[in-house]
Design a protein around this motif. Structure first.
Motif, mmCIF file in Angstrom:
data_model
loop_
_atom_site.group_PDB
_atom_site.id
_atom_site.type_symbol
_atom_site.label_atom_id
_atom_site.label_comp_id
_atom_site.label_asym_id
_atom_site.label_seq_id
_atom_site.Cartn_x
_atom_site.Cartn_y
_atom_site.Cartn_z
ATOM 1 N N THR A 93 1.240 16.346 11.702
ATOM 2 C CA THR A 93 0.857 15.306 12.655
ATOM 3 C C THR A 93 0.065 14.204 11.966
ATOM 4 O O THR A 93 0.292 13.012 12.208
ATOM 5 N N LEU A 94 -0.872 14.583 11.101
ATOM 6 C CA LEU A 94 -1.750 13.612 10.469
ATOM 7 C C LEU A 94 -1.121 12.945 9.248
ATOM 8 O O LEU A 94 -1.586 11.895 8.799
ATOM 9 N N ARG A 191 -7.139 14.861 6.219
ATOM 10 C CA ARG A 191 -7.322 13.538 6.797
ATOM 11 C C ARG A 191 -5.965 12.892 7.026
ATOM 12 O O ARG A 191 -4.976 13.250 6.377
ATOM 13 N N ASN A 192 -5.900 11.938 7.944
ATOM 14 C CA ASN A 192 -4.643 11.239 8.174
ATOM 15 C C ASN A 192 -4.241 10.466 6.918
ATOM 16 O O ASN A 192 -5.080 9.912 6.207
ATOM 17 N N VAL A 290 -3.668 13.028 19.186
ATOM 18 C CA VAL A 290 -3.202 12.244 18.045
ATOM 19 C C VAL A 290 -1.727 11.930 18.286
ATOM 20 O O VAL A 290 -0.899 12.842 18.360
ATOM 21 N N ARG A 292 1.704 9.586 17.144
ATOM 22 C CA ARG A 292 2.325 8.757 16.117
ATOM 23 C C ARG A 292 3.158 7.691 16.829
ATOM 24 O O ARG A 292 4.332 7.904 17.143
ATOM 25 N N GLN A 313 2.851 5.373 13.357
ATOM 26 C CA GLN A 313 1.482 5.254 12.858
ATOM 27 C C GLN A 313 0.521 5.988 13.788
ATOM 28 O O GLN A 313 0.759 6.115 14.984
ATOM 29 N N VAL A 314 -0.587 6.455 13.211
ATOM 30 C CA VAL A 314 -1.510 7.337 13.921
ATOM 31 C C VAL A 314 -2.379 6.559 14.904
ATOM 32 O O VAL A 314 -2.951 5.519 14.556
#
Length: 400
Positions: A93-94, A191-192, A290, A292, A313-314
């Protein structure tokens, strides 16, 4: 006569369903390796076809035959949070990789914590070279004040490889444990980032009944917990397609899922911090999402199957609900003060996650009186990712 009867089922029960996954190195291509089971409460993965008809006047008062234009698959995987089960999906996900956890042990009493300055230091060169600014650490082996210096801290500033300024709690007294007594545990940190990850996921209904989803990507995740609840979550997924099979994917074997305990909202909840200070207000619930934005599948002429994917994008959001006492958090909203929001969870075995939103704003407070003899709650939306110079979200994990 002994044994179990046969032929009693009208259909397969949900208790017979298992799900497993394997990371892909090439999108949509399942590696020839073992999959790993995941622990779920429910799932809604399914295949769909987008079919259209020519807008023709047929003269027979019938519509024209339909043609499949696009085929896709997706849905949700829902779960109670348990340690280690979904770390690969968090990374997916990140768009990042977990850093390696590390235990830094004292040698000949070379580790010191200093009161007032909140500094962790060492007389050994490069003792903390693998520690990262912003990362959470855990101190162990300190004995002053009954071990009051032990616990979780955030590295606020990495002065150099021998000196770290800590935040998140205060050093109680200056202390240098003797010999190898002191230890510093660097968290495994996520971390993303810009990495793109995909998975093959399969559902097993019987020994010869499988549904397989290759090229699966996590388009969003949610995680929440509150009073009287376990921490629950959901991954929204989009896959290249859905395919049925009579055998399992990969090399046909499935490794067992991690066995960590579930995170509840009582002993498992370590509290919320805003800008490294624990809230004095009583917390009723926390939630994290979160997404995207812009993620999806791309199609081309000549095939109804997706030919590629967009990663998007996150965007990080969430919510925080407190028992209302004063205007401390309301002032952060009114002044649009950017803050670091973090909360920790610890399972019955002692495994921990710390979720941190380094650059977030509390927004849209809802402070209402809903009826007589009720506590007033203040609910705030969390708007994350408001500082492009720092990560939008960080997850730290500690093995018991």
């Amino acid at each position: 006569m002994s044994g179990s009867v046969t032929g009693y089922q009208a259909g397969i029960e949900t208790t017979d369903v298992t799900m497993s996954y394997v990371p892909e190195s090439v999108w949509g291509t399942t590696p020839n390796s073992a999959l790993t089971a995941i622990r779920i409460t429910s799932e809604s993965l399914s295949g769909q076809k987008n079919r259209t008809r020519p807008n023709e006047i047929t003269g027979s008062r019938r519509v024209s035959p339909a043609v499949t234009q696009q085929e896709s698959a997706g849905g949700s995987i829902n779960f109670n949070l348990s340690y280690g089960t979904f770390d690969d999906f968090f990374a997916g996900t990140l768009g990042g990789d977990w850093s390696a956890a590390q235990v830094i042990t004292g040698v000949a009493g070379d580790i010191t914590v200093t009161v007032t300055t909140n500094v962790l230091s060492s007389t050994t060169s490069n003792k903390f070279q693998n520690s990262v600014e912003g990362q959470w650490i855990e101190l162990r082996g300190f004995t002053a004040g009954g071990g009051a210096n032990n616990g979780f801290y955030r590295i606020a500033t990495k002065t150099n490889n021998q000196s770290l300024i800590l935040a998140g709690r205060a050093i109680v007294s200056t202390e240098t444990p003797a010999g190898t007594a002191a230890s510093v545990r660097n968290a495994g940190m996520l971390r993303n980032g810009d990495l793109v990850k995909s998975y093959t996921v399969q559902a097993r209904y019987a020994s010869n009944l499988w549904l397989r989803y290759a090229g699966l990507m996590i388009s969003s995740m949610s995680l929440s917990g509150g009073v009287g609840q376990f921490f629950t979550g959901s991954f929204q997924c989009a896959a290249r397609d859905e395919v049925s099979n009579t055998v399992g994917a990969g090399n046909g074997s499935v490794n067992a899922a991690p066995t960590g305990g579930f995170f509840d909202s009582v002993a498992a909840f370590g509290g919320v911090q805003i800008d490294d200070t624990a809230l004095t207000a009583v917390v009723n619930s926390v939630a994290l999402s979160v997404a995207r934005e812009g993620a999806g599948m791309d199609y081309g002429m000549g095939s109804a199957t997706a030919q590629g994917a967009r990663w998007g994008q996150v965007n990080v959001t969430g919510s925080l609900e407190l028992y209302f006492r004063d205007f401390t958090q309301y002032a952060l909203f009114k002044n649009e003060t950017r803050a670091r929001i973090a909360w920790r969870k610890r399972d019955p075995l002692g495994n921990s996650y710390i979720f941190t939103l380094p650059g977030a704003n509390l927004m849209n407070p809802n402070i209402t009186a809903n009826g007589p003899t009720q506590a007033i709650l203040a609910r705030f939306d969390i708007e994350g990712g408001n500082d492009l110079a720092i990560p939008a979200i960080q997850i730290d994990r500690f093995v018991a």
